[in-house]
Design a protein around this motif. Sequence first.
Motif, mmCIF file in Angstrom:
data_model
loop_
_atom_site.group_PDB
_atom_site.id
_atom_site.type_symbol
_atom_site.label_atom_id
_atom_site.label_comp_id
_atom_site.label_asym_id
_atom_site.label_seq_id
_atom_site.Cartn_x
_atom_site.Cartn_y
_atom_site.Cartn_z
ATOM 1 N N ASP A 181 5.119 -9.327 -15.161
ATOM 2 C CA ASP A 181 5.699 -10.663 -15.276
ATOM 3 C C ASP A 181 7.063 -10.670 -15.951
ATOM 4 O O ASP A 181 7.762 -11.690 -15.934
ATOM 5 N N LYS A 182 7.425 -9.539 -16.553
ATOM 6 C CA LYS A 182 8.750 -9.422 -17.160
ATOM 7 C C LYS A 182 9.797 -8.963 -16.129
ATOM 8 O O LYS A 182 10.996 -8.983 -16.406
ATOM 9 N N LEU A 183 9.307 -8.561 -14.963
ATOM 10 C CA LEU A 183 10.185 -7.971 -13.955
ATOM 11 C C LEU A 183 10.366 -8.866 -12.737
ATOM 12 O O LEU A 183 9.477 -9.655 -12.392
ATOM 13 N N LYS A 184 11.485 -8.703 -12.074
ATOM 14 C CA LYS A 184 11.716 -9.332 -10.783
ATOM 15 C C LYS A 184 11.404 -8.361 -9.647
ATOM 16 O O LYS A 184 11.086 -8.784 -8.538
ATOM 17 N N ILE A 185 11.508 -7.078 -9.933
ATOM 18 C CA ILE A 185 11.236 -6.041 -8.937
ATOM 19 C C ILE A 185 9.747 -5.729 -8.897
ATOM 20 O O ILE A 185 9.007 -6.052 -9.834
ATOM 21 N N PRO A 186 9.270 -5.095 -7.827
ATOM 22 C CA PRO A 186 7.841 -4.757 -7.725
ATOM 23 C C PRO A 186 7.408 -3.722 -8.767
ATOM 24 O O PRO A 186 8.146 -2.790 -9.084
ATOM 25 N N LEU A 187 6.202 -3.911 -9.280
ATOM 26 C CA LEU A 187 5.559 -2.948 -10.173
ATOM 27 C C LEU A 187 4.305 -2.442 -9.473
ATOM 28 O O LEU A 187 3.382 -3.208 -9.202
ATOM 29 N N TYR A 188 4.286 -1.164 -9.173
ATOM 30 C CA TYR A 188 3.142 -0.554 -8.502
ATOM 31 C C TYR A 188 2.338 0.259 -9.513
ATOM 32 O O TYR A 188 2.893 0.815 -10.464
ATOM 33 N N GLY A 189 1.038 0.322 -9.280
ATOM 34 C CA GLY A 189 0.182 0.993 -10.236
ATOM 35 C C GLY A 189 -0.558 2.194 -9.690
ATOM 36 O O GLY A 189 -0.909 2.249 -8.513
ATOM 37 N N ILE A 190 -0.794 3.148 -10.576
ATOM 38 C CA ILE A 190 -1.710 4.254 -10.329
ATOM 39 C C ILE A 190 -2.469 4.435 -11.647
ATOM 40 O O ILE A 190 -1.921 4.919 -12.638
ATOM 41 N N ILE A 207 -0.788 2.920 -5.621
ATOM 42 C CA ILE A 207 -0.514 4.234 -5.043
ATOM 43 C C ILE A 207 -1.539 5.229 -5.563
ATOM 44 O O ILE A 207 -1.969 5.150 -6.720
ATOM 45 N N LEU A 208 -1.962 6.131 -4.695
ATOM 46 C CA LEU A 208 -2.827 7.238 -5.084
ATOM 47 C C LEU A 208 -2.330 8.502 -4.388
ATOM 48 O O LEU A 208 -1.503 8.445 -3.468
ATOM 49 N N VAL A 209 -2.850 9.628 -4.836
ATOM 50 C CA VAL A 209 -2.527 10.914 -4.224
ATOM 51 C C VAL A 209 -3.459 11.125 -3.032
ATOM 52 O O VAL A 209 -4.683 10.997 -3.165
ATOM 53 N N PHE A 239 14.805 -0.180 -7.777
ATOM 54 C CA PHE A 239 14.314 -1.236 -6.890
ATOM 55 C C PHE A 239 12.828 -1.497 -7.066
ATOM 56 O O PHE A 239 12.300 -2.524 -6.618
ATOM 57 N N ALA A 240 12.126 -0.586 -7.738
ATOM 58 C CA ALA A 240 10.698 -0.738 -7.990
ATOM 59 C C ALA A 240 10.295 0.265 -9.071
ATOM 60 O O ALA A 240 11.032 1.218 -9.356
ATOM 61 N N ILE A 241 9.119 0.036 -9.663
ATOM 62 C CA ILE A 241 8.635 0.918 -10.723
ATOM 63 C C ILE A 241 7.165 1.242 -10.480
ATOM 64 O O ILE A 241 6.388 0.363 -10.093
ATOM 65 N N ILE A 242 6.789 2.500 -10.716
ATOM 66 C CA ILE A 242 5.382 2.899 -10.733
ATOM 67 C C ILE A 242 4.938 3.000 -12.185
ATOM 68 O O ILE A 242 5.613 3.638 -13.003
ATOM 69 N N ALA A 243 3.827 2.360 -12.516
ATOM 70 C CA ALA A 243 3.224 2.459 -13.847
ATOM 71 C C ALA A 243 1.956 3.293 -13.717
ATOM 72 O O ALA A 243 1.054 2.936 -12.953
ATOM 73 N N GLU A 244 1.898 4.396 -14.449
ATOM 74 C CA GLU A 244 0.770 5.315 -14.327
ATOM 75 C C GLU A 244 -0.035 5.411 -15.621
ATOM 76 O O GLU A 244 0.524 5.583 -16.707
ATOM 77 N N ALA A 280 0.849 -1.194 0.000
ATOM 78 C CA ALA A 280 0.000 0.000 0.000
ATOM 79 C C ALA A 280 0.881 1.239 0.000
ATOM 80 O O ALA A 280 1.649 1.460 0.939
ATOM 81 N N LEU A 281 0.760 2.031 -1.056
ATOM 82 C CA LEU A 281 1.535 3.257 -1.194
ATOM 83 C C LEU A 281 0.586 4.453 -1.216
ATOM 84 O O LEU A 281 -0.556 4.347 -1.671
ATOM 85 N N LEU A 282 1.064 5.591 -0.736
ATOM 86 C CA LEU A 282 0.249 6.802 -0.722
ATOM 87 C C LEU A 282 1.184 8.001 -0.657
ATOM 88 O O LEU A 282 2.278 7.906 -0.109
ATOM 89 N N THR A 283 0.746 9.121 -1.212
ATOM 90 C CA THR A 283 1.559 10.330 -1.091
ATOM 91 C C THR A 283 1.298 10.997 0.262
ATOM 92 O O THR A 283 0.245 10.808 0.876
ATOM 93 N N ALA A 284 2.259 11.782 0.697
ATOM 94 C CA ALA A 284 2.104 12.640 1.880
ATOM 95 C C ALA A 284 3.060 13.797 1.697
ATOM 96 O O ALA A 284 4.125 13.649 1.077
ATOM 97 N N TYR A 285 2.682 14.955 2.228
ATOM 98 C CA TYR A 285 3.486 16.150 2.029
ATOM 99 C C TYR A 285 3.761 16.912 3.323
ATOM 100 O O TYR A 285 4.480 17.908 3.302
ATOM 101 N N ASP A 286 3.162 16.469 4.435
ATOM 102 C CA ASP A 286 3.320 17.203 5.688
ATOM 103 C C ASP A 286 3.417 16.250 6.869
ATOM 104 O O ASP A 286 3.124 15.060 6.753
#
Length: 288
Positions: A196-205, A215-217, A179-184, A21-27
Motif C-alpha cells: 500500500d506504500k507503493l504505486k508499482i506492483p509488489l509480487y510475493g514469494i 512467483i515460485l520456482v 517497475f516492480a518488486i519481489i518480496a521474498e 502469475a509469475l514463474l521461473t523458467a530456464y530452458d
Amino acid sequence: MKKKLTIPDIYQIKKKGEKAALLTAYDYPTALIEDEAGIDIILVGDSLAMTVLGYKNTLSVTLDEMLVFTKAVTRAVERAFVVGDMPFLTYKTDPYTAIENAGRFIQEANADAVKLEGAGDIIPNIKAIVGAGIPVMGHIGLTPQSIGILGGFRVQGTKKEAALKLIDDAKRLEDAGVFAIIAESIPSELTPIIRDKLKIPLYGIGAGPETDGQILVVHDILGLFEDFIPRFVKKYADLNKILKDAFKTYIQDIKDGKFPDAEKSYHIDKKVLDEIKKVLLQQEKQNK
C-alpha cells in the motif's frame, strides 16, 4: 502471434485488481509451455544455479551462464514478459560495469528487463541502469545472494527495525525507478503495508496472499528439486516420481528386449534385403 506483454500491460493488471502469475523458467521447452499456459512474467532466476546446475547456492552461477539460459527462454516466449536475474557481483560494481552487464541481458539474450537483489548501496546503480533505458525489477526480503550476511535462508522483517527497513527499501527502489518488486520470505502481515506504500506492483514469494501477484520456482512446484523445499512452496505435480517411473520402465524394456519393437524400427524392402544378402554371399565365395 500473441501480443507481447509490456510494462504498461503489467501496470494494467494491477490497476484492474487482478493478480499476476509469475514463474521461473530456464530452458526452451519449459518456457514454451509456461507461455502457452498464460504465465504473465517469466523470471530466468539465478536459482538455476541450484535447480539446474547443481551448485550449493546461487553465488556460483556466472553472467555468461545466465545469458545462455535466458536466450533459451526468450526464444520460446511470445507473450510473457521475461526478466533476467543478474547474478552475484555483476551489479555491485561501478555504474558503468553494472549498465554493461545489465545491457547484455537485453542486447544478447533478448530479455525484457533485469532483476537485482537488495537496495542500500546499489540504489545509484539501479538509477544508472534505469537511466540507460533498461527496465529493472527489485527484490527485497530474503535475498539469496546475501545468505552469507543474512545467516542462511531465513524469514526477514520479523523485528521492528528490520520491518521498517524493508518498507524503506521498497520505497527507495520505487523512487530509483524499478517497475516492480519481489518480496521474498517476509511476514504476511507486513506485505500489505509495503504494497500500500507503493504505486508499482509488489509480487510475493513466501510473502503471503496480499500481493499483486505470486512467483515460485518451477522446479519446486513440479517436485523436481527436493534438496531444499521452503515452507511456502506448493507442489502442483510430482514429476520426480513420474520421471523416475518412466526411466525405470525404459530401462526394463531395454533389458527385456521389448524396446524397440517392429513399430519403432525402420524397415527395408524384402527384395532389396535379399539382393544385399546375395551380394554379400558372392563376396564371401570370392574371398575363399
